[in-house]
Design a protein around this motif. Structure first.
Motif, PDB file in Angstrom:
ATOM      1  N   THR A 203     -39.864  -3.486 -73.646  1.00  0.00           N
ATOM      2  CA  THR A 203     -39.071  -3.884 -74.813  1.00  0.00           C
ATOM      3  C   THR A 203     -39.762  -3.478 -76.118  1.00  0.00           C
ATOM      4  OG1 THR A 203     -38.125  -5.739 -73.583  1.00  0.00           O
ATOM      5  CG2 THR A 203     -38.028  -5.848 -75.987  1.00  0.00           C
ATOM      6  N   GLN A 204     -41.063  -3.758 -76.210  1.00  0.00           N
ATOM      7  CA  GLN A 204     -41.782  -3.432 -77.436  1.00  0.00           C
ATOM      8  C   GLN A 204     -41.927  -1.922 -77.622  1.00  0.00           C
ATOM      9  OE1 GLN A 204     -45.373  -5.630 -78.215  1.00  0.00           O
ATOM     10  NE2 GLN A 204     -44.608  -7.502 -77.225  1.00  0.00           N
ATOM     11  N   ALA A 205     -42.227  -1.203 -76.513  1.00  0.00           N
ATOM     12  CA  ALA A 205     -42.364   0.254 -76.607  1.00  0.00           C
ATOM     13  C   ALA A 205     -41.033   0.906 -76.973  1.00  0.00           C
ATOM     14  CB  ALA A 205     -42.891   0.813 -75.285  1.00  0.00           C
ATOM     15  N   ARG A 206     -39.920   0.393 -76.455  1.00  0.00           N
ATOM     16  CA  ARG A 206     -38.602   0.950 -76.757  1.00  0.00           C
ATOM     17  C   ARG A 206     -38.293   0.821 -78.248  1.00  0.00           C
ATOM     18  NH1 ARG A 206     -34.886  -1.852 -73.086  1.00  0.00           N
ATOM     19  NH2 ARG A 206     -35.677  -0.334 -71.558  1.00  0.00           N
ATOM     20  N   ALA A 207     -38.626  -0.339 -78.811  1.00  0.00           N
ATOM     21  CA  ALA A 207     -38.355  -0.546 -80.239  1.00  0.00           C
ATOM     22  C   ALA A 207     -39.195   0.387 -81.101  1.00  0.00           C
ATOM     23  CB  ALA A 207     -38.620  -1.999 -80.608  1.00  0.00           C
ATOM     24  N   ARG A 208     -40.443   0.622 -80.723  1.00  0.00           N
ATOM     25  CA  ARG A 208     -41.328   1.467 -81.532  1.00  0.00           C
ATOM     26  C   ARG A 208     -41.038   2.956 -81.348  1.00  0.00           C
ATOM     27  NH1 ARG A 208     -47.292  -1.523 -81.181  1.00  0.00           N
ATOM     28  NH2 ARG A 208     -46.500  -3.660 -81.430  1.00  0.00           N
ATOM     29  N   ALA A 209     -40.479   3.316 -80.191  1.00  0.00           N
ATOM     30  CA  ALA A 209     -40.183   4.737 -79.936  1.00  0.00           C
ATOM     31  C   ALA A 209     -38.827   5.152 -80.458  1.00  0.00           C
ATOM     32  CB  ALA A 209     -40.265   5.019 -78.427  1.00  0.00           C
TER      33      ALA A 209
ATOM     34  N   LEU B  58     -36.332   8.715 -79.191  1.00  0.00           N
ATOM     35  CA  LEU B  58     -36.610   8.542 -77.770  1.00  0.00           C
ATOM     36  C   LEU B  58     -36.131   7.172 -77.304  1.00  0.00           C
ATOM     37  CD1 LEU B  58     -40.256   9.961 -77.559  1.00  0.00           C
ATOM     38  CD2 LEU B  58     -38.123  11.159 -77.078  1.00  0.00           C
ATOM     39  N   GLU B  59     -35.690   7.119 -76.061  1.00  0.00           N
ATOM     40  CA  GLU B  59     -35.350   5.851 -75.418  1.00  0.00           C
ATOM     41  C   GLU B  59     -36.316   5.636 -74.262  1.00  0.00           C
ATOM     42  OE1 GLU B  59     -31.859   3.719 -72.734  1.00  0.00           O
ATOM     43  OE2 GLU B  59     -31.588   5.764 -73.483  1.00  0.00           O
ATOM     44  N   VAL B  60     -37.114   4.590 -74.340  1.00  0.00           N
ATOM     45  CA  VAL B  60     -38.031   4.249 -73.253  1.00  0.00           C
ATOM     46  C   VAL B  60     -37.235   3.483 -72.202  1.00  0.00           C
ATOM     47  CG1 VAL B  60     -40.113   3.006 -72.595  1.00  0.00           C
ATOM     48  CG2 VAL B  60     -40.009   4.209 -74.796  1.00  0.00           C
ATOM     49  N   VAL B  61     -37.086   4.091 -71.042  1.00  0.00           N
ATOM     50  CA  VAL B  61     -36.301   3.459 -69.978  1.00  0.00           C
ATOM     51  C   VAL B  61     -37.059   2.300 -69.375  1.00  0.00           C
ATOM     52  CG1 VAL B  61     -35.130   3.841 -67.769  1.00  0.00           C
ATOM     53  CG2 VAL B  61     -35.121   5.633 -69.534  1.00  0.00           C
ATOM     54  N   ASP B  62     -38.299   2.541 -68.963  1.00  0.00           N
ATOM     55  CA  ASP B  62     -39.152   1.450 -68.479  1.00  0.00           C
ATOM     56  C   ASP B  62     -40.598   1.901 -68.465  1.00  0.00           C
ATOM     57  OD1 ASP B  62     -39.272   3.129 -66.336  1.00  0.00           O
ATOM     58  OD2 ASP B  62     -38.513   1.739 -64.849  1.00  0.00           O
ATOM     59  N   VAL B  63     -41.475   0.911 -68.383  1.00  0.00           N
ATOM     60  CA  VAL B  63     -42.926   1.137 -68.295  1.00  0.00           C
ATOM     61  C   VAL B  63     -43.427   0.392 -67.072  1.00  0.00           C
ATOM     62  CG1 VAL B  63     -45.162   0.895 -69.430  1.00  0.00           C
ATOM     63  CG2 VAL B  63     -43.098   1.336 -70.795  1.00  0.00           C
ATOM     64  N   ARG B  64     -44.218   1.076 -66.247  1.00  0.00           N
ATOM     65  CA  ARG B  64     -44.729   0.478 -65.022  1.00  0.00           C
ATOM     66  C   ARG B  64     -46.251   0.551 -64.993  1.00  0.00           C
ATOM     67  NH1 ARG B  64     -40.810  -2.479 -62.462  1.00  0.00           N
ATOM     68  NH2 ARG B  64     -38.810  -1.436 -62.802  1.00  0.00           N
TER      69      ARG B  64
ATOM     70  N   GLY C  33     -49.419   7.306 -78.103  1.00  0.00           N
ATOM     71  CA  GLY C  33     -49.966   6.496 -79.188  1.00  0.00           C
ATOM     72  C   GLY C  33     -49.219   5.193 -79.396  1.00  0.00           C
ATOM     73  N   ILE C  34     -48.007   5.107 -78.876  1.00  0.00           N
ATOM     74  CA  ILE C  34     -47.249   3.848 -78.928  1.00  0.00           C
ATOM     75  C   ILE C  34     -47.545   2.978 -77.716  1.00  0.00           C
ATOM     76  CG2 ILE C  34     -44.914   2.880 -78.806  1.00  0.00           C
ATOM     77  CD1 ILE C  34     -43.962   5.271 -80.465  1.00  0.00           C
ATOM     78  N   LEU C  35     -47.572   3.600 -76.536  1.00  0.00           N
ATOM     79  CA  LEU C  35     -47.701   2.836 -75.292  1.00  0.00           C
ATOM     80  C   LEU C  35     -49.054   2.151 -75.163  1.00  0.00           C
ATOM     81  CD1 LEU C  35     -45.983   5.292 -72.779  1.00  0.00           C
ATOM     82  CD2 LEU C  35     -45.108   3.100 -73.583  1.00  0.00           C
ATOM     83  N   ASN C  36     -50.124   2.862 -75.436  1.00  0.00           N
ATOM     84  CA  ASN C  36     -51.459   2.284 -75.230  1.00  0.00           C
ATOM     85  C   ASN C  36     -51.685   1.020 -76.060  1.00  0.00           C
ATOM     86  OD1 ASN C  36     -52.078   4.249 -73.360  1.00  0.00           O
ATOM     87  ND2 ASN C  36     -53.141   5.566 -74.819  1.00  0.00           N
ATOM     88  N   PRO C  37     -51.379   1.013 -77.356  1.00  0.00           N
ATOM     89  CA  PRO C  37     -51.539  -0.239 -78.117  1.00  0.00           C
ATOM     90  C   PRO C  37     -50.634  -1.360 -77.619  1.00  0.00           C
ATOM     91  CG  PRO C  37     -51.393   1.642 -79.603  1.00  0.00           C
ATOM     92  CD  PRO C  37     -51.024   2.145 -78.248  1.00  0.00           C
TER      93      PRO C  37
END
Length: 292
Positions: free
Chosen positions: A151-157, A162-168, A117-121
């Protein structure tokens, strides 16, 4: 019951209680000690831990980096060319206390639902921002876009522990309804290019044929001119020879010309002539010595 058996049972109970108060956390885990649902202790380092038997329980969480495949998301870049983006994220539990408070007993499944729900938006927001076109998404600049999404997903998660390492971005495709139209445009473009190539080839072939025809005409004309010159020179030479022969012996020259006329007259299969016998044509046939 004798005292030895009672003592043995008592020792066994003590050993069981002592063992149930111990727990081991390995290097791949983090653990929380809960008492009636409340967090009493945090065990983040690997090793041996203690809890109160029957009253406290241990909840373990995976401390390794995990992968999450997000469902395909449709985005609309600034050039209004819709794309379907398939992405995945790598994350880990950075704060088990905050994680427990955020997701409760739902654990990783609930956490991944929240993370989706964080990543998709965020993906739609970044890829649909001003200045981002479909060509940008499909080019090498997508690395910058993925960094922005991370960067944005890490801040929201972070409030989830949770720590978002990366999104590909794994794949970027056109929506299904647009594929056929795109393929049709591609076919039309290729057919147009093929027609242009055929036209250019035909034009080149015509130029080659015209050049070849002109060369043939020039060669034939040149050969005909040379032949006419040679024929004229031959005729002139022949006439000169005849004139010289006539000047030396007029009678012999006349005789020779009559023989040539006879030869030409009886060529082919027809050897019958209808002619006046008194004609001068037969002068050399009437006498062995010459004309009468």
């Amino acid at each position: 019951m004798n005292k030895g058996l009672v003592l043995l049972i008592a020792v066994g109970v003590v050993i069981m209680i002592a063992l149930s108060s111990l727990f081991i956390v390995d290097e791949r885990e983090k653990a929380l000690v809960l008492q009636f649902g409340q967090i009493k202790a945090v065990k983040e380092d690997p090793g041996l831990g203690f809890k109160i038997p029957l009253i406290q329980e241990v909840v373990r969480y995976d401390d390794r980096i995990r992968a999450l495949d997000t469902p395909a998301t449709e985005v609309t870049p600034s050039d209004d060319r819709r794309l379907v983006v398939d992405a995945f994220a790598r994350y880990r539990i950075s704060d088990v206390v905050q994680f427990r408070q955020a997701v409760g007993v739902g654990g990783l499944r609930a956490a991944e639902d929240r993370l989706e729900g964080i990543l998709n938006p965020v993906i739609r927001e970044v890829l649909g921002s001003e200045g981002v076109t479909s060509n940008t998404i499909l080019s090498a600049d997508r690395a910058t876009l993925m960094a922005r999404i991370t960067t944005q997903a890490r801040a929201r998660a972070r409030p989830l522990g949770l720590e978002v390492v990366d999104v590909r971005l794994k794949q970027t495709n056109l929506p299904e309804q647009n594929l056929e139209a795109t393929f049709s445009r591609m076919r039309a473009e290729r057919e147009r290019e093929a027609a242009d190539e055929i036209a250019r080839g035909e034009e080149a072939a015509q130029r080659v044929r015209a050049q070849a025809d002109r060369t043939v005409v020039e060669l034939v004309s040149e050969a005909q001119k040379d032949a006419d010159i040679i024929r004229g020179e031959s005729d002139a030479r022949r006439n000169a020879i005849f004139a010289e022969a006539f000047g030396q012996d007029e009678e012999f020259f006349e005789f020779r010309r009559s023989l040539d006329a006879y030869e030409r007259a009886i060529q082919g299969r027809n050897s019958t002539l209808v002619i006046n016998p008194d004609d001068a044509f037969f002068d050399y046939l009437k006498s062995d010595t010459g004309r009468n």
